[in-house]
Design a protein around this motif. Sequence first.
Motif, PDB file in Angstrom:
ATOM      1  N   ILE A  47     -10.680  -2.623   0.108  1.00  0.00           N
ATOM      2  CA  ILE A  47     -11.082  -2.961   1.474  1.00  0.00           C
ATOM      3  C   ILE A  47     -12.592  -3.138   1.557  1.00  0.00           C
ATOM      4  N   GLU A  48     -13.319  -2.251   0.920  1.00  0.00           N
ATOM      5  CA  GLU A  48     -14.779  -2.360   0.930  1.00  0.00           C
ATOM      6  C   GLU A  48     -15.238  -3.629   0.218  1.00  0.00           C
ATOM      7  N   LEU A  49     -14.553  -3.976  -0.873  1.00  0.00           N
ATOM      8  CA  LEU A  49     -14.883  -5.207  -1.587  1.00  0.00           C
ATOM      9  C   LEU A  49     -14.627  -6.424  -0.702  1.00  0.00           C
ATOM     10  N   LEU A  50     -13.499  -6.423   0.013  1.00  0.00           N
ATOM     11  CA  LEU A  50     -13.165  -7.546   0.884  1.00  0.00           C
ATOM     12  C   LEU A  50     -14.156  -7.684   2.027  1.00  0.00           C
ATOM     13  N   LYS A  51     -14.690  -6.567   2.496  1.00  0.00           N
ATOM     14  CA  LYS A  51     -15.687  -6.624   3.565  1.00  0.00           C
ATOM     15  C   LYS A  51     -16.958  -7.333   3.100  1.00  0.00           C
ATOM     16  N   LYS A  52     -17.255  -7.206   1.806  1.00  0.00           N
ATOM     17  CA  LYS A  52     -18.429  -7.898   1.276  1.00  0.00           C
ATOM     18  C   LYS A  52     -18.190  -9.401   1.242  1.00  0.00           C
ATOM     19  N   PHE A  53     -16.946  -9.778   0.911  1.00  0.00           N
ATOM     20  CA  PHE A  53     -16.606 -11.193   0.893  1.00  0.00           C
ATOM     21  C   PHE A  53     -16.403 -11.729   2.302  1.00  0.00           C
ATOM     22  N   LEU A  54     -15.767 -10.941   3.138  1.00  0.00           N
ATOM     23  CA  LEU A  54     -15.329 -11.392   4.458  1.00  0.00           C
ATOM     24  C   LEU A  54     -15.757 -10.412   5.539  1.00  0.00           C
ATOM     25  N   PRO A  55     -17.033 -10.286   5.792  1.00  0.00           N
ATOM     26  CA  PRO A  55     -17.474  -9.292   6.783  1.00  0.00           C
ATOM     27  C   PRO A  55     -16.987  -9.600   8.188  1.00  0.00           C
ATOM     28  N   GLN A  56     -16.662 -10.870   8.469  1.00  0.00           N
ATOM     29  CA  GLN A  56     -16.285 -11.254   9.821  1.00  0.00           C
ATOM     30  C   GLN A  56     -14.768 -11.296  10.002  1.00  0.00           C
ATOM     31  N   HIS A  57     -14.022 -10.974   8.978  1.00  0.00           N
ATOM     32  CA  HIS A  57     -12.572 -11.081   9.048  1.00  0.00           C
ATOM     33  C   HIS A  57     -11.917  -9.727   9.287  1.00  0.00           C
ATOM     34  N   ARG A  58     -10.694  -9.768   9.735  1.00  0.00           N
ATOM     35  CA  ARG A  58      -9.909  -8.564   9.936  1.00  0.00           C
ATOM     36  C   ARG A  58      -9.138  -8.252   8.655  1.00  0.00           C
ATOM     37  N   ILE A  59      -9.053  -6.984   8.342  1.00  0.00           N
ATOM     38  CA  ILE A  59      -8.326  -6.523   7.164  1.00  0.00           C
ATOM     39  C   ILE A  59      -7.297  -5.493   7.610  1.00  0.00           C
ATOM     40  N   PHE A  60      -6.034  -5.743   7.261  1.00  0.00           N
ATOM     41  CA  PHE A  60      -4.953  -4.845   7.628  1.00  0.00           C
ATOM     42  C   PHE A  60      -4.263  -4.345   6.350  1.00  0.00           C
ATOM     43  N   THR A  61      -3.654  -3.184   6.453  1.00  0.00           N
ATOM     44  CA  THR A  61      -2.876  -2.642   5.331  1.00  0.00           C
ATOM     45  C   THR A  61      -1.426  -2.519   5.763  1.00  0.00           C
ATOM     46  N   SER A  62      -0.524  -2.805   4.842  1.00  0.00           N
ATOM     47  CA  SER A  62       0.902  -2.698   5.123  1.00  0.00           C
ATOM     48  C   SER A  62       1.609  -2.116   3.909  1.00  0.00           C
ATOM     49  N   CYS A  89       0.850  -1.188   0.000  1.00  0.00           N
ATOM     50  CA  CYS A  89       0.000   0.000   0.000  1.00  0.00           C
ATOM     51  C   CYS A  89       0.888   1.241   0.000  1.00  0.00           C
ATOM     52  N   ARG A  90       0.517   2.228  -0.768  1.00  0.00           N
ATOM     53  CA  ARG A  90       1.288   3.472  -0.824  1.00  0.00           C
ATOM     54  C   ARG A  90       0.930   4.347   0.370  1.00  0.00           C
ATOM     55  N   THR A  91       1.941   4.689   1.157  1.00  0.00           N
ATOM     56  CA  THR A  91       1.687   5.514   2.342  1.00  0.00           C
ATOM     57  C   THR A  91       1.194   6.903   1.976  1.00  0.00           C
ATOM     58  N   ASP A  92       1.561   7.358   0.782  1.00  0.00           N
ATOM     59  CA  ASP A  92       1.127   8.683   0.348  1.00  0.00           C
ATOM     60  C   ASP A  92      -0.214   8.648  -0.381  1.00  0.00           C
ATOM     61  N   LYS A  93      -0.753   7.419  -0.586  1.00  0.00           N
ATOM     62  CA  LYS A  93      -2.029   7.283  -1.291  1.00  0.00           C
ATOM     63  C   LYS A  93      -2.878   6.215  -0.608  1.00  0.00           C
ATOM     64  N   LYS A  94      -3.128   6.419   0.685  1.00  0.00           N
ATOM     65  CA  LYS A  94      -3.860   5.418   1.459  1.00  0.00           C
ATOM     66  C   LYS A  94      -5.267   5.177   0.929  1.00  0.00           C
ATOM     67  N   ASP A  95      -5.878   6.220   0.381  1.00  0.00           N
ATOM     68  CA  ASP A  95      -7.260   6.096  -0.066  1.00  0.00           C
ATOM     69  C   ASP A  95      -7.411   5.158  -1.255  1.00  0.00           C
ATOM     70  N   THR A  96      -6.289   4.888  -1.964  1.00  0.00           N
ATOM     71  CA  THR A  96      -6.388   4.027  -3.147  1.00  0.00           C
ATOM     72  C   THR A  96      -6.762   2.596  -2.765  1.00  0.00           C
ATOM     73  N   ALA A  97      -6.493   2.189  -1.526  1.00  0.00           N
ATOM     74  CA  ALA A  97      -6.829   0.828  -1.090  1.00  0.00           C
ATOM     75  C   ALA A  97      -8.261   0.732  -0.582  1.00  0.00           C
ATOM     76  N   ARG A  98      -8.935   1.862  -0.414  1.00  0.00           N
ATOM     77  CA  ARG A  98     -10.269   1.853   0.179  1.00  0.00           C
ATOM     78  C   ARG A  98     -11.278   1.029  -0.621  1.00  0.00           C
ATOM     79  N   PRO A  99     -11.341   1.144  -1.963  1.00  0.00           N
ATOM     80  CA  PRO A  99     -12.303   0.324  -2.715  1.00  0.00           C
ATOM     81  C   PRO A  99     -12.068  -1.175  -2.529  1.00  0.00           C
TER      82      PRO A  99
END
Length: 395
Positions: A234-249, A222-232
């Motif tokens: 993350i939202e997609l993964l929440k639909k697949f995995l609502p009960q799971h934890r999602i981390f960014t590195s 993930c780009r530290t200067d463009k954190k928002d680029t991972a947001r879509p």
Amino acid sequence: MNKNSVNVYRYIKQHVEAIMTGEGKTPFLSLASALYTISLLYGFGQKFREFAYRQRLLKSHQLPCKVICIGNLTVGGTGKTPMTMHVAQEIKRLGYNTAIVSRGYRGEAEGRGGIVSDGQSIHMGPEQAGDEPFMIACSLRGIPVIVGKNRYTAGMLAVNEFKSDVIVLDDGFQHLRLKRDIDLVLLDSMHPFGNNHLLPRGTLREPISSLERGNACILTRCRTDKKDTARPLIELLKKFLPQHRIFTSCHIPEFYAVKSGDPIPNKGTINQNSRLELGSLIEEPILGFSGIARNADFQNTVLDHGLNAKDFLEFSDHHRYTTDDLNYIQSKSEDANAHYLITTEKDLVRLSPRNPFPLALIVVGVKVSFGDQQTEFLSFLKKQLCSHDCHPEKF
């Protein structure tokens, strides 16, 4: 195999890779269709295999210790090796007796297994261990590294020899023969699912739905200067995995140098040997070379840091450098009037035991950072390791 056969093989391989990655164009539409048909059969086989383990038609083995698996869904680089090292170090800091188990891909010891490092001394070179386990062994103190295609046997070796409390399993998400307490699934934030096709039509090892087996998902690079680029994503993964934890590195590059003829940095010195301030090198002509899953990522890192790279030479992933290769690299550096060579840490270990070039090597290493999620990630690991029922009864 004669020269014409080699050229035909390389030509077909180039177009197959273009189809798999979706990069470039290929005139072989029939080849794409054939690969798609094979991918359907492959997908069916993967689903049946998972079903067989779930129904206990195939047996999974459980080690007498905790197991943390670092894996992914796609072939190619998602940053499993630096993540494996990062997690192992964090687990060790928590007070656990930690070891790393890897397959030892393409290493001579892959089949028979063995100890690469006891945490103090290294007992195998990259040819025996495989380049990634050898690099891990060179990078970490106090953490044994064991290789073997049979991860249960390798894990038992770690338990018996080093009394390991926790084993970090490198690249084991598809290795269902071994039960895990924590499955961490890595997705490259820029290319999470490749072209969304299974092998060999795409780069997916198994269907996206397999994410449900994981305990957490980690987005890498993930780009530290463009954190928002991972947001879509993350939202997609929440639909697949609502009960799971999602981390960014993110991956933080580290640069150091190995002078001509000097030994390749060994235990405890890799990443610390001759750290470089790049400011003095900005104008220096440099030639780059690499043989990793995503050579373009390495090249972009070099260019993003303003280095004057005259050219880049690309080799296949896990490429073993021959004398002809070294002569070729040296010849190209002379053509480019380069003052330095630059490569990756993974490539460096394949050049052991010494820098074979008359020029100094600039080496690009990678350090993982979870940024402001670091505390949250560690809390997640602690909670999972302390849980009495963290062995998921999936298989």
